[in-house]
Design an enzyme around this catalytic site. Structure first.
Site, PDB file in Angstrom:
ATOM      1  N   ASP A  78      -2.575 -19.472 -16.381  1.00 18.19           N
ATOM      2  CA  ASP A  78      -1.202 -19.886 -16.090  1.00 18.19           C
ATOM      3  C   ASP A  78      -0.666 -19.247 -14.813  1.00 18.19           C
ATOM      4  O   ASP A  78       0.131 -19.855 -14.091  1.00 18.19           O
ATOM      5  CB  ASP A  78      -0.289 -19.534 -17.269  1.00 18.19           C
ATOM      6  CG  ASP A  78      -0.381 -20.568 -18.383  1.00 18.19           C
ATOM      7  OD1 ASP A  78      -1.390 -21.294 -18.418  1.00 18.19           O
ATOM      8  OD2 ASP A  78       0.535 -20.645 -19.200  1.00 18.19           O
ATOM      9  N   CYS A 119      -6.600 -15.995 -22.927  1.00 19.23           N
ATOM     10  CA  CYS A 119      -5.374 -16.317 -22.202  1.00 19.23           C
ATOM     11  C   CYS A 119      -4.594 -17.467 -22.824  1.00 19.23           C
ATOM     12  O   CYS A 119      -5.029 -18.107 -23.770  1.00 19.23           O
ATOM     13  CB  CYS A 119      -5.684 -16.552 -20.733  1.00 19.23           C
ATOM     14  SG  CYS A 119      -6.149 -14.996 -19.905  1.00 19.23           S
ATOM     15  N   ASP A 120      -3.467 -17.749 -22.213  1.00 17.01           N
ATOM     16  CA  ASP A 120      -2.313 -18.403 -22.819  1.00 17.01           C
ATOM     17  C   ASP A 120      -2.585 -19.552 -23.785  1.00 17.01           C
ATOM     18  O   ASP A 120      -2.340 -19.450 -24.970  1.00 17.01           O
ATOM     19  CB  ASP A 120      -1.377 -18.891 -21.714  1.00 17.01           C
ATOM     20  CG  ASP A 120      -0.695 -17.731 -21.007  1.00 17.01           C
ATOM     21  OD1 ASP A 120      -1.171 -16.592 -21.136  1.00 17.01           O
ATOM     22  OD2 ASP A 120       0.307 -17.957 -20.323  1.00 17.01           O
ATOM     23  N   LYS A 121      -3.033 -20.706 -23.291  1.00 16.70           N
ATOM     24  CA  LYS A 121      -3.135 -21.874 -24.166  1.00 16.70           C
ATOM     25  C   LYS A 121      -4.470 -21.949 -24.892  1.00 16.70           C
ATOM     26  O   LYS A 121      -4.624 -22.726 -25.826  1.00 16.70           O
ATOM     27  CB  LYS A 121      -2.928 -23.170 -23.358  1.00 16.70           C
ATOM     28  CG  LYS A 121      -1.667 -23.174 -22.509  1.00 16.70           C
ATOM     29  CD  LYS A 121      -0.444 -22.771 -23.308  1.00 16.70           C
ATOM     30  CE  LYS A 121       0.759 -22.526 -22.422  1.00 16.70           C
ATOM     31  NZ  LYS A 121       0.638 -21.390 -21.507  1.00 16.70           N
ATOM     32  N   CYS A 184      -3.259 -10.509 -18.468  1.00 17.77           N
ATOM     33  CA  CYS A 184      -2.264  -9.753 -17.691  1.00 17.77           C
ATOM     34  C   CYS A 184      -1.550  -8.708 -18.538  1.00 17.77           C
ATOM     35  O   CYS A 184      -1.209  -8.948 -19.692  1.00 17.77           O
ATOM     36  CB  CYS A 184      -1.275 -10.702 -17.039  1.00 17.77           C
ATOM     37  SG  CYS A 184      -2.041 -11.763 -15.791  1.00 17.77           S
ATOM     38  N   GLU A 435       5.891 -23.692 -17.120  1.00  9.81           N
ATOM     39  CA  GLU A 435       6.506 -22.363 -17.118  1.00  9.81           C
ATOM     40  C   GLU A 435       7.151 -22.122 -15.756  1.00  9.81           C
ATOM     41  O   GLU A 435       6.666 -22.611 -14.739  1.00  9.81           O
ATOM     42  CB  GLU A 435       5.462 -21.281 -17.372  1.00  9.81           C
ATOM     43  CG  GLU A 435       4.966 -21.241 -18.800  1.00  9.81           C
ATOM     44  CD  GLU A 435       4.008 -20.094 -19.053  1.00  9.81           C
ATOM     45  OE1 GLU A 435       3.684 -19.868 -20.224  1.00  9.81           O
ATOM     46  OE2 GLU A 435       3.574 -19.440 -18.078  1.00  9.81           O
ATOM     47  N   SER A 461       7.482 -18.231 -18.707  1.00 12.37           N
ATOM     48  CA  SER A 461       6.358 -17.342 -18.922  1.00 12.37           C
ATOM     49  C   SER A 461       6.783 -16.213 -19.843  1.00 12.37           C
ATOM     50  O   SER A 461       7.959 -15.834 -19.889  1.00 12.37           O
ATOM     51  CB  SER A 461       5.896 -16.771 -17.584  1.00 12.37           C
ATOM     52  OG  SER A 461       5.070 -15.637 -17.762  1.00 12.37           O
TER      53      SER A 461
END
Length: 536
Positions: A78, A119-121, A184, A435, A461
């Site tokens: 992202d 990570c995110d998704k 992150c 985001e 985010s």
């Protein structure tokens, strides 16, 4: 076992022959077959090392007599997709990931499944697939990135985004903020979801906080490989673990951590795959009774490594148990209950994990607001809002895209007190519900987060801070009231009382909506068009 279908009978000789073409032996093919879904690629810093995690998982499986078979799925960073059209694909990629895992685990005779993510998704996509398939499954993440340092102070990716607005030390920040592999370093979406997976019970203790570069992460991966074999033997499936009480545990943990607002999108989607209904009201009800115990970046200069040293998720859960805010009887992939997992947990640093009777705030990190702009609700990370912005009124500055708003911010045209309204950035209008770390970080970097709010039908985010209110429903593309807000209208925000309103009459809203015309979709071909028209 599911793999028995391949092991028995002469009619399965062609199938065994094809596996032997890849080098598998009769001995291996007689063992339980474990699918290893590895989202490794060379495009995400959180995933660049997942090949090592996969090797450790496979070693663990082999130690206890299983046969691992690895396959891949897509993944988007992202941070790299942020601020341009690539971000339109991030949230929609979640569905592709879930579908791809389902396809592979249905086409092949896996007895169990290990999902390797970070990570995110990718995390919620894999969790959705695990609940959908409901075969013995376990998740292991690649772990968080360490914080970077500049002039002796900890920094992270958000520091770089804020530095763009400040226009200073950019090269130094760029070279120092992200020192190596891992998700992150703050309590952004990836780390929030990895912590909640642990709290939900679908990953082993330590999954959310052990740093990516630690040898403990490799040992955890080996233990994950060994544990999947136990889950198969005991026939423990994801829906045995991710029950309604388990999801409520995850939300309580989310509130204590001050996690990303994106959990409001992901947890209900995961629950739905397990035939469990979670609505916005559940988040707000739990938030009102769950204290905020942690302030990790972007809410402070503390990072996930600090949370890990303080005792990690088990220590946070143990604090919550003191007020009976966690159902300790919930089963986990460890084969033990939450209560058994945290029995020996200790809070080693009350400055990082506040004790339950000394929280940062009596309410949790997320609040759900309603009002005439958001009749069906919206979300704010209240733990990252400065006290002076919890209640605010100001004139609307209206933009129909993130890019237009960002340009106005960087050109210095936003004044103290303004309420930025960014619309047509929802799931359909964006499309993809981008985001908006750029605008929120720019406001923060310019010191305007003390004076300005940003509301949107898009999303933020996990690294966003300030009065950033997103996920407004209905979205503008669907004719939600945010579509008829005009430049200069007064926006009133009251987070303690859960309100978001534009100060115009109901009749004026109705008249403006009558005059509103639905715009064309911004994209009319390819995957995003299919996403708009078939998934929403």
């Amino acid at each position: 076992m599911r793999s028995d279908v391949m092991k028995k009978g002469v009619e399965r000789a062609p199938h065994r022959s094809l596996f032997k073409a890849m080098g598998y032996t009769d001995v291996e093919l007689q063992k339980p077959i474990i699918g290893i879904c590895n989202s490794w690629n060379e495009l995400i810093p959180g995933h660049i090392h997942l090949n090592k995690i996969a090797e450790a998982v496979k070693e663990g499986i082999r130690i206890v007599g299983g046969c691992p078979m690895e396959f891949s799925t897509i993944g988007i960073c992202d941070g790299i997709a942020m601020g341009h059209s690539g971000m339109k694909y991030s949230l929609p990629s979640r569905e592709l990931i879930a579908d791809s895992v389902e396809v592979m685990a249905s086409a092949y005779p896996f007895d169990g499944l290990v999902c390797i993510t970070n990570c995110d998704k990718i995390i919620p996509g894999m969790l959705m697939a695990m609940l959908r398939l409901n075969i013995p499954s376990i998740m292991i993440s690649g772990g968080p990135m360490l914080a970077g340092y500049l002039d002796g102070k900890p920094i992270d990716l958000i520091t770089v985004f804020e530095g763009v607005a400040k226009k200073e030390n950019i090269e130094e920040l760029e070279n120092s903020a992200c020192p190596g592999c891992g998700s992150c370093a703050g309590m952004f979406t990836a780390n929030t979801m990895n912590c909640l997976t642990e709290g939900l019970g679908l990953a082993l203790p330590g999954n959310g906080t052990i740093p990516a570069v630690s040898s403990k992460r490799i040992r955890l991966a080996k233990e994950t490989g060994m544990k999947i074999m136990e889950l198969i033997e005991r026939d423990i499936k994801p829906r045995d673990i991710a029950t309604n009480p388990a999801f409520l545990n995850a939300i309580s943990l989310d509130m204590a951590l001050g996690g990303s607002t994106n959990t409001v999108l992901h947890l209900p989607a995961i629950a739905k795959e397990g035939e469990i209904s979670l609505d916005l009201k559940a988040f707000d009800e739990i938030s009102r009774k769950t204290p905020n115990l942690c302030k990790i970046s972007p809410a402070s200069n503390q990072h996930i490594e600090d949370l890990d040293k303080a005792g990690g998720i088990p220590a946070v859960l143990k604090e919550l148990c003191k007020n009976a805010l966690i159902d300790e009887s919930c089963l986990t992939v460890s084969g033990k209950t939450i209560g058994e997992n945290i029995k020996e947990a200790k809070n080693l640093n009350p400055d990082v994990i506040r004790e339950i009777d000394n929280p940062y705030s009596k309410e949790g990190g997320i609040a759900i607001l309603y009002g005439n702009i958001a009749p069906k609700g919206c979300v704010v990370k209240q733990s990252a809002v400065l006290p002076e912005m919890l209640v605010h009124s100001g004139p609307a500055r209206v933009f129909d895209s993130e890019e237009d708003a960002q340009k106005e911010i960087l050109d210095g045209k936003i004044k103290k007190g303004d309420c930025l309204v960014i619309r047509y950035e929802g799931a359909k209008g964006g499309p993809g519900m981008r985001e908006m770390l750029g605008p929120t970080s720019s406001l923060s970097g310019m010191g305007l987060d003390k004076y300005c709010a940003l509301i949107t039908d898009g999303r933020f985010s996990g690294g966003s801070k300030g009065a950033a209110i997103g996920h407004i429903l209905p979205e503008a593309q669907d004719g939600g009231p945010i579509a008829i807000v005009k430049e200069g209208d007064i926006i009133k925000i009251d987070i303690p009382n859960r309100r978001l309103d534009v100060e115009i009459s109901d009749n004026e809203i109705k008249n403006r909506l009558k005059e509103w015309k639905k715009p064309d979709y911004k994209i009319k071909e390819g995957y995003l068009y299919r996403y708009i028209t078939s998934n929403l």
